[in-house]
Design a protein around this motif. Structure first.
Motif, short mmCIF file in Angstrom:
data_model
loop_
_atom_site.label_atom_id
_atom_site.label_comp_id
_atom_site.label_asym_id
_atom_site.label_seq_id
_atom_site.Cartn_x
_atom_site.Cartn_y
_atom_site.Cartn_z
N THR A 133 0.75 -1.22 0.10
CA THR A 133 0.02 -0.16 -0.06
C THR A 133 0.96 1.36 -0.10
N HIS A 134 0.30 2.12 -0.64
CA HIS A 134 0.97 3.51 -0.65
C HIS A 134 0.17 4.76 -0.23
N SER A 135 0.92 5.56 0.68
CA SER A 135 0.30 6.89 0.82
C SER A 135 -1.21 6.75 1.44
N MET A 136 -2.17 7.37 0.96
CA MET A 136 -3.60 7.49 1.52
C MET A 136 -4.03 6.01 1.05
N GLY A 137 -3.54 5.20 0.27
CA GLY A 137 -4.21 3.98 0.11
C GLY A 137 -3.99 2.85 1.24
N THR A 138 -2.84 3.10 2.25
CA THR A 138 -3.00 2.51 3.34
C THR A 138 -3.99 2.85 4.26
N VAL A 139 -4.38 3.91 4.37
CA VAL A 139 -5.43 4.33 5.27
C VAL A 139 -6.50 3.90 4.63
N ILE A 140 -7.18 4.19 3.40
CA ILE A 140 -8.28 3.41 2.60
C ILE A 140 -8.65 2.12 2.79
N SER A 183 2.01 -11.05 4.58
CA SER A 183 2.67 -9.91 4.70
C SER A 183 2.26 -8.44 4.37
N ILE A 184 2.59 -7.33 5.10
CA ILE A 184 2.13 -6.10 4.82
C ILE A 184 3.41 -5.35 4.32
N HIS A 185 3.22 -4.36 3.42
CA HIS A 185 4.32 -3.67 2.93
C HIS A 185 3.68 -2.18 2.73
N THR A 186 4.06 -0.88 3.75
CA THR A 186 3.44 0.35 3.41
C THR A 186 4.52 1.35 3.06
N MET A 187 4.09 2.11 1.93
CA MET A 187 5.18 2.83 1.22
C MET A 187 4.73 4.39 1.38
N GLY A 188 5.63 5.40 1.92
CA GLY A 188 5.26 6.50 2.17
C GLY A 188 4.02 6.78 2.88
N SER A 189 3.80 5.88 4.09
CA SER A 189 2.33 5.92 4.68
C SER A 189 2.07 7.07 5.66
N PRO A 190 1.27 7.69 5.68
CA PRO A 190 0.83 8.47 6.68
C PRO A 190 -0.13 7.90 7.69
N ILE A 191 -0.33 6.53 7.74
CA ILE A 191 -1.12 5.98 8.55
C ILE A 191 -0.92 6.17 10.16
N SER A 192 0.15 6.47 10.37
CA SER A 192 0.34 6.70 11.81
C SER A 192 -0.25 8.05 12.38
N LEU A 193 -0.20 8.98 11.29
CA LEU A 193 -1.30 10.48 11.73
C LEU A 193 -2.48 9.67 12.16
N TYR A 194 -3.17 9.07 11.19
CA TYR A 194 -4.53 8.29 11.49
C TYR A 194 -4.75 7.84 12.86
N SER A 195 -3.44 7.44 13.48
CA SER A 195 -3.89 6.93 15.05
C SER A 195 -4.10 7.70 15.94
N LEU A 196 -4.29 9.25 15.71
CA LEU A 196 -4.84 10.33 16.44
C LEU A 196 -6.15 10.15 16.62
N ILE A 197 -6.90 9.59 15.53
CA ILE A 197 -8.33 9.44 15.67
C ILE A 197 -8.70 8.15 16.28
N MET A 198 -7.63 7.55 16.76
CA MET A 198 -8.10 6.31 17.60
C MET A 198 -7.83 6.39 18.96
#
Length: 326
Positions: A133-140, A183-198
Motif C-alpha cells: 500500500t502507498h500513501s493514503m491507499g494504506t488508510v483506505i 505480509s504487509i508493505h506500506t510505502m510513504g504511509s501517513p497511517i501513523s497520523l490517523y492513529s490520532l483519531i483512535m
C-alpha cells in the motif's frame, strides 16, 4: 499455491493525478526477481485503482476556489490546487460515507476480477495474500478491512466491505475458504497520523463512546487468528524515503497500539536511501522554500514504485512466507 499481491496507490503529490499504470515498474521488478530464482513463485499481481473516483468532486471544488477574486492574490495557488487539495481532499471524501462507498465498490470489483483473472486463479487452499500500500491507499484499505464504521449494522444494505472481508481468513472467512494475510508493505504511509483519531480513554473521556474509525480491534482479531494457525509473526515492512514528508516511522507505534507483547507482528522501518547532503537544511526551511520542498517531496513520495531496494525487500518477504507456510 499462489501468492496474491494486492497493490493500492495513494494520492499524487505533484501536478497530475495517479494513472492506472502506477504499479507497473514495481511489478516488473518483482517479476524479474522471481524469474531469476531456481524455483519460481506463482505470483498474481492485483493493482487496485481508485484515482478517478474523487477527481470530479475535487475539480468542482477547485473551480469554486478559482472563481473567487482573491484566488489570484493568494500565495502557493499551485500547491493549494494540486498537492494540498488532492491529499486532504481524498482523505475528506473517503471519510464521507457517500464517496467512501464509491471507492470501496470500485476496489471490491477490481479485487474480485484480480483474484479470478482469466479463470486462472481464484482462491485455492494454501494460497497467500500480501498487501503493498502507498500513501493514503494504506488508510483506505485498512479502513475498509478493519474499521467498525463499515460493519453491517452501520451500512444498511451496502455489503461491499463484507464481501472483501469474507475473502480474508481471520475476518469473516474460515481458513479453508479465505486467504491468510502473510505480509504487509506500506510505502510513504501517513497511517501513523490517523492513529490520532483512535485515541481514547484520555482526559476522562467516557469509554462507552463508540470509536467507529478505530481499526485496532478487528486488526488484532485478524492477527490473533493468523498466529493461532500459522504459528508465526506477520511481517510488516514500512518503507520511508528521507525526503518524503508524508512518510513516518511505524515500528514503535504499531507495537504500542496493536501488539504490545510483540508476538503477532514483525515490524521493520526500512529507509529506501540514505539522506542527501542538503537534507539537514531542508529541516529548517523557511516558508518561502515550501514550493521547492513540495516538488522534491512529490518525487520522493512516488519513488517507491521504482525502487529496487523496495522490490528486493518485498520479494524476500513473500519468498520467505511461501517457504514458511507451504
Amino acid at each position: 499455491m499462489t501468492d496474491h499481491i494486492i497493490f493500492i496507490h495513494g494520492v499524487n503529490t505533484r501536478e497530475t493525478k495517479v494513472e492506472p499504470t502506477y504499479a507497473d515498474n514495481l511489478i516488473h521488478l518483482l517479476l524479474h526477481k522471481n524469474e531469476a530464482q531456481n524455483t519460481q513463485l506463482d505470483l498474481n499481481m492485483i493493482p487496485l485503482y481508485w484515482g478517478d473516483v474523487t477527481q470530479k468532486d475535487e475539480a468542482m471544488l477547485l473551480d469554486i476556489y478559482q472563481r473567487s477574486p482573491l484566488w489570484k492574490k493568494m500565495n502557493f495557488t499551485g500547491i493549494r490546487g494540486n498537492q494540498l487539495l488532492q491529499f486532504t481532499g481524498d482523505g475528506a471524501l473517503f471519510i464521507s460515507r457517500y464517496a467512501g462507498v464509491r471507492v470501496i465498490e470500485q476496489l471490491r470489483q477490481q479485487t474480485i476480477a484480480g483474484l479470478y483473472k482469466n479463470g486462472l486463479h481464484g482462491i485455492k487452499p494454501g494460497d497467500r495474500l500480501h498487501l503493498v500500500t502507498h500513501s493514503m491507499g494504506t488508510v483506505i484499505l485498512f479502513d475498509a478491512l478493519f474499521s467498525a464504521r463499515w460493519d453491517p449494522e452501520k451500512t444498511s444494505d451496502y455489503q461491499g466491505v463484507q464481501q472483501i472481508r469474507q475473502a480474508i481468513f481471520g475476518l469473516s472467512a474460515p481458513m479453508e475458504a479465505g486467504l491468510p494475510l502473510c505480509s504487509i508493505h506500506t510505502m510513504g504511509s501517513p497511517i501513523s497520523l490517523y492513529s490520532l483519531i483512535m485515541v481514547k480513554n484520555s482526559n476522562g473521556v467516557d469509554d462507552s463512546i463508540p470509536n467507529t474509525h478505530d481499526i485496532t480491534p478487528k486488526f488484532q482479531q485478524l492477527l490473533t487468528a493468523l498466529h493461532s494457525v500459522l504459528k508465526r509473526k506477520i511481517p510488516w515492512r514500512n518503507y520511508i524515503h528521507p525526503g518524503d514528508p508524508v512518510a513516518y516511522p511505524l515500528e514503535d507505534l504499531l507495537y504500542m497500539m496493536i501488539d504490545q507483547s510483540r508476538q503477532l507482528l514483525d515490524v521493520k522501518d526500512v529507509l529506501t536511501q540514505e539522506p542527501g547532503l542538503l537534507d539537514p537544511f531542508l529541516n529548517n526551511a523557511s516558508l518561502g522554500e515550501l514550493a521547492e520542498i513540495a516538488l522534491f517531496g512529490g518525487r520522493a513520495h512516488n519513488s517507491y514504485w521504482n525502487n529496487d531496494l523496495v522490490a528486493s525487500e518485498i520479494f524476500e518477504v513473500v519468498q520467505k512466507s511461501a517457504l514458511a507456510i507451504s
